[in-house]
Write a protein that holds these residues in place. Sequence first.
Motif, PDB file in Angstrom:
ATOM      1  N   CYS A  19     -57.525 -39.086   7.885  1.00  0.00           N
ATOM      2  CA  CYS A  19     -58.560 -38.270   8.519  1.00  0.00           C
ATOM      3  C   CYS A  19     -57.967 -36.932   8.937  1.00  0.00           C
ATOM      4  O   CYS A  19     -56.888 -36.871   9.548  1.00  0.00           O
ATOM      5  CB  CYS A  19     -59.132 -39.001   9.736  1.00  0.00           C
ATOM      6  SG  CYS A  19     -60.426 -38.070  10.600  1.00  0.00           S
ATOM      7  N   GLY A  20     -58.654 -35.850   8.624  1.00  0.00           N
ATOM      8  CA  GLY A  20     -58.137 -34.522   8.934  1.00  0.00           C
ATOM      9  C   GLY A  20     -58.154 -34.169  10.401  1.00  0.00           C
ATOM     10  O   GLY A  20     -57.462 -33.246  10.830  1.00  0.00           O
ATOM     11  N   LEU A  21     -58.949 -34.871  11.201  1.00  0.00           N
ATOM     12  CA  LEU A  21     -59.059 -34.579  12.628  1.00  0.00           C
ATOM     13  C   LEU A  21     -57.932 -35.251  13.401  1.00  0.00           C
ATOM     14  O   LEU A  21     -57.870 -36.481  13.497  1.00  0.00           O
ATOM     15  CB  LEU A  21     -60.412 -35.066  13.154  1.00  0.00           C
ATOM     16  CG  LEU A  21     -61.625 -34.206  12.788  1.00  0.00           C
ATOM     17  CD1 LEU A  21     -62.917 -34.966  13.046  1.00  0.00           C
ATOM     18  CD2 LEU A  21     -61.621 -32.904  13.579  1.00  0.00           C
ATOM     19  N   LYS A  22     -57.046 -34.433  13.948  1.00  0.00           N
ATOM     20  CA  LYS A  22     -55.945 -34.946  14.762  1.00  0.00           C
ATOM     21  C   LYS A  22     -55.645 -33.951  15.871  1.00  0.00           C
ATOM     22  O   LYS A  22     -55.932 -32.755  15.754  1.00  0.00           O
ATOM     23  CB  LYS A  22     -54.688 -35.189  13.918  1.00  0.00           C
ATOM     24  CG  LYS A  22     -54.818 -36.353  12.946  1.00  0.00           C
ATOM     25  CD  LYS A  22     -53.511 -36.636  12.240  1.00  0.00           C
ATOM     26  CE  LYS A  22     -53.618 -37.870  11.346  1.00  0.00           C
ATOM     27  NZ  LYS A  22     -54.509 -37.660  10.215  1.00  0.00           N
ATOM     28  N   VAL A  60     -53.709 -37.965  19.081  1.00  0.00           N
ATOM     29  CA  VAL A  60     -55.041 -38.561  19.085  1.00  0.00           C
ATOM     30  C   VAL A  60     -55.608 -38.336  17.690  1.00  0.00           C
ATOM     31  O   VAL A  60     -55.676 -37.200  17.212  1.00  0.00           O
ATOM     32  CB  VAL A  60     -55.961 -37.918  20.142  1.00  0.00           C
ATOM     33  CG1 VAL A  60     -57.301 -38.640  20.177  1.00  0.00           C
ATOM     34  CG2 VAL A  60     -55.308 -37.930  21.526  1.00  0.00           C
ATOM     35  N   GLY A  61     -55.968 -39.416  17.028  1.00  0.00           N
ATOM     36  CA  GLY A  61     -56.452 -39.314  15.657  1.00  0.00           C
ATOM     37  C   GLY A  61     -57.910 -39.695  15.521  1.00  0.00           C
ATOM     38  O   GLY A  61     -58.410 -40.564  16.251  1.00  0.00           O
ATOM     39  N   GLY A  62     -58.600 -39.051  14.603  1.00  0.00           N
ATOM     40  CA  GLY A  62     -59.963 -39.437  14.285  1.00  0.00           C
ATOM     41  C   GLY A  62     -59.979 -40.612  13.322  1.00  0.00           C
ATOM     42  O   GLY A  62     -59.106 -40.733  12.465  1.00  0.00           O
ATOM     43  N   VAL A  63     -60.974 -41.467  13.478  1.00  0.00           N
ATOM     44  CA  VAL A  63     -61.199 -42.586  12.559  1.00  0.00           C
ATOM     45  C   VAL A  63     -62.621 -42.451  12.033  1.00  0.00           C
ATOM     46  O   VAL A  63     -63.585 -42.563  12.795  1.00  0.00           O
ATOM     47  CB  VAL A  63     -61.014 -43.946  13.259  1.00  0.00           C
ATOM     48  CG1 VAL A  63     -61.291 -45.078  12.275  1.00  0.00           C
ATOM     49  CG2 VAL A  63     -59.612 -44.071  13.841  1.00  0.00           C
TER      50      VAL A  63
END
Length: 261
Positions: A171-174, A134-137
């Motif tokens: 994006c660093g949020l994963k 799940v990745g942040g956009v």
Amino acid sequence: MSSTPSSDAPLPPAARPDLTVVIPVFNEVENIGPVIEEVLAAIADRSAELLIVDDGSDDGTGAVVEGMLAANPQLRFVLHPNRAGKSAALRTGALQARGRWMATMDGDGQDDPKDMLALTGEVDLSTIGVVGIVGGVRKQRTDGNNRKYASRFANGLRRSLLKDDCPDTACGLKLLPVDVFLSLPFFDAVHRYLPALVQHFGYEARYVPVDNRPRVHGASKYSNIGRAFAGLFDLMGVIWLMRRTHYPSKELLLRPHEDTA
């Protein structure tokens, strides 16, 4: 200062957290304290731990983290004796993680921990199913037009060649299972190609809109020109790796977990 992980004694299955938040950091002495406090507040009531991996900082970042360990049992720390890069720091975090899933964040304060928790709402952290990442956009980039335009071009080129359908791979949020991350071929920029590689291994990807906050202290460690040259070679290498990497089934990438046996 030790390079070994803090609180690294083995845990019984019932005591293992569902989630390990891994934050790679390099020379963020002014940012890391507030980032840690914010993440710990977000996970205080959850089965989660926070693991900071210091990639050889020389500005006192590690000392700030070590000073917070005693008062925060959910906090752990690993120090790289030499700088090895963000991907190496993430791999160190995955190897030391106690959770089945790992969430990644940057240590500069631009990622919001509440968005990190929003990623976890897309999966069941007690198991590994069809979703492998799940990745942040980022809804609104705050790092300047040059970076935004360069990133937009790089994303378009990568998506056209790798067919990963990821709108914001930088994006660093994963969020992804630890075992899946450790199954991937390792190289210095693997963190930029996680969606493509995870999907190549048979898993689905999901994406969640996230905020991108302005950096309060310090400066980015990357330049547009440096990223462009390195990114072109990395992209060609990833295409080669995907053509040369095969697997029997995505289930056989995972180790048996004794707590689910």
